[in-house]
Scaffold this active site. Structure first.
Site, short mmCIF file in Angstrom:
data_model
loop_
_atom_site.label_atom_id
_atom_site.label_comp_id
_atom_site.label_asym_id
_atom_site.label_seq_id
_atom_site.Cartn_x
_atom_site.Cartn_y
_atom_site.Cartn_z
N ASN A 9 48.10 -84.09 0.86
CA ASN A 9 47.11 -85.04 1.40
C ASN A 9 46.79 -86.03 0.28
O ASN A 9 46.08 -85.69 -0.66
CB ASN A 9 45.86 -84.25 1.83
N TRP A 10 47.34 -87.22 0.41
CA TRP A 10 47.18 -88.20 -0.68
C TRP A 10 45.79 -88.85 -0.69
O TRP A 10 45.47 -89.58 -1.62
CB TRP A 10 48.26 -89.28 -0.57
N LYS A 11 45.03 -88.66 0.35
CA LYS A 11 43.68 -89.23 0.45
C LYS A 11 43.73 -90.75 0.22
O LYS A 11 44.68 -91.39 0.64
CB LYS A 11 42.73 -88.51 -0.51
N HIS A 96 39.26 -82.64 8.24
CA HIS A 96 39.13 -82.43 6.81
C HIS A 96 37.65 -82.49 6.42
O HIS A 96 36.88 -83.26 6.98
CB HIS A 96 39.93 -83.49 6.05
N GLU A 98 36.19 -83.88 4.09
CA GLU A 98 35.71 -85.21 3.71
C GLU A 98 35.41 -86.06 4.95
O GLU A 98 34.52 -86.92 4.91
CB GLU A 98 36.73 -85.87 2.77
N GLU A 168 40.07 -74.39 4.13
CA GLU A 168 39.76 -75.09 2.89
C GLU A 168 38.30 -74.85 2.53
O GLU A 168 37.41 -75.58 3.01
CB GLU A 168 40.00 -76.60 3.07
N GLY A 174 39.15 -80.02 -4.88
CA GLY A 174 39.02 -80.99 -5.97
C GLY A 174 38.16 -80.52 -7.13
O GLY A 174 37.79 -81.30 -7.99
N SER A 214 42.33 -76.71 -4.63
CA SER A 214 42.83 -76.59 -6.01
C SER A 214 44.07 -75.72 -6.12
O SER A 214 44.24 -74.97 -7.08
CB SER A 214 41.71 -76.08 -6.93
N GLY A 235 45.71 -81.44 -2.29
CA GLY A 235 45.14 -82.75 -2.60
C GLY A 235 45.65 -83.26 -3.93
O GLY A 235 46.75 -83.81 -4.03
N GLY A 236 44.88 -83.06 -4.98
CA GLY A 236 45.20 -83.61 -6.30
C GLY A 236 46.62 -83.37 -6.76
O GLY A 236 47.29 -84.28 -7.26
C1 PEP Z 1 42.20 -81.16 0.06
O1 PEP Z 1 41.39 -82.06 -0.07
O2 PEP Z 1 42.71 -80.92 1.17
C2 PEP Z 1 42.52 -80.36 -1.12
C3 PEP Z 1 42.99 -79.15 -0.95
O3 PEP Z 1 42.29 -80.95 -2.34
P1 PEP Z 1 42.61 -80.32 -3.79
O4 PEP Z 1 43.99 -79.71 -3.72
O5 PEP Z 1 42.55 -81.48 -4.71
O6 PEP Z 1 41.56 -79.29 -4.05
#
Ligand code: PEP
Length: 256
Positions: A9-11, A96, A98, A168, A174, A214, A235-236
């Site tokens: 997920n590049w956000k 999600h 967010e 999640e 994050g 994470s 994500g990251g």
């Molecule tokens: C996400 O936002 O779906 C996520 C899992 O982010 P991260 O891997 O950065 O925690």
């Protein structure tokens, strides 16, 4: 046997040029390998056409981070599921944290979005998970149950192949903090039991439930190797080819 899914997920990161470069780098690292699962990248809308030129399902599939709850019409700023399909998208992330937090999206909207995604033959990745204070006050399962029962029973045509779940825990997104394997397995098994009650045991047995929060190369193997964890929503660590492919390597090691 459920195939793993590693989804990036590049956000709000990477425009068309940088997105195409990253998807190419991921594709180059994976091409020619026999994978036992699926790999997906979900760029911002405007980056999707550029990434589509290099990610066509072999070996990297293309997804979107959300879509409209509407089919078409006067909804400024929205993008419809059939438009995403035309652009080459196969999966759409819905729910999600967010979107819940910053856009105040609700169960009704999630249900409408997932129905639109399914109406056009796409797959939905439905995210859910508790906040830190909900876990600390012992309400994690109650919250997860409410998030699943608020959406799944009211969908028009969900099945084990057009719907993927993603647990999640919001406190792990994050933050660098990852759910322990015990917590991840326990919530995934609980979620699968909820799916069995709502959609039946067969659907529950075959539905993929991803872990997100994470996830990185160093913990992917252990997390994705858990009995009820079928991949990761990343994500990251999806923003660097080396890290993202490192997670795919972890998934391969977990199933291999
Ligand atoms: C996400 O936002 O779906 C996520 C899992 O982010 P991260 O891997 O950065 O925690």
């Amino acid at each position: 046997m459920r195939r793993y899914l590693v989804a990036g997920n590049w956000k709000l990161n990477l425009g068309p040029g940088a997105g195409r470069d990253l998807a190419s780098a991921v594709g180059e690292r994976l091409r020619g390998r026999t994978l036992h699962g699926d790999v997906l990248v979900c760029p911002p809308f405007v980056t999707i056409p550029a990434v589509a030129t290099v990610a066509k399902g072999d070996p990297v599939m293309l997804g979107a981070q959300t879509c409209s709850a509407h089919e078409n019409g006067a909804y400024t700023g929205e993008v419809a599921a059939d438009m995403l399909k035309e652009a080459g998208v196969q999966y759409v992330i819905v729910g999600h944290s967010e979107r819940r937090q910053y856009h105040r999206e609700t169960d009704d909207e999630f249900r409408a979005k997932i129905d639109r995604v399914h109406a056009h033959g796409l797959k939905a990745i439905f995210c859910f998970g508790e906040l830190l204070d909900e876990r600390q006050s012992g309400r994690a399962e109650e919250v997860v149950r409410a998030q699943l029962t608020g959406v799944l029973p009211r969908l028009e045509g969900p099945n084990a192949y057009n719907l993927v779940l993603a647990y999640e825990p919001v406190w792990a997104i994050g933050t660098g903090e990852t759910a322990t394997p015990e917590i991840a397995q326990q919530v995934h098994a609980f979620s699968r039991a909820q799916v069995a009650e709502i959609l039946g045991a067969d659907v529950a047995a075959n539905m993929r439930i991803l872990y997100g929060g994470s996830c990185k190369p160093g913990n992917a193997r252990e997390l994705i190797g858990l009995p009820d964890v079928d991949g990761g929503l990343i994500g990251g660590a999806s923003l660097k080819a080396e890290d993202f492919v490192g997670i795919v390597d972890g998934a391969e090691a977990a199933v291999g």
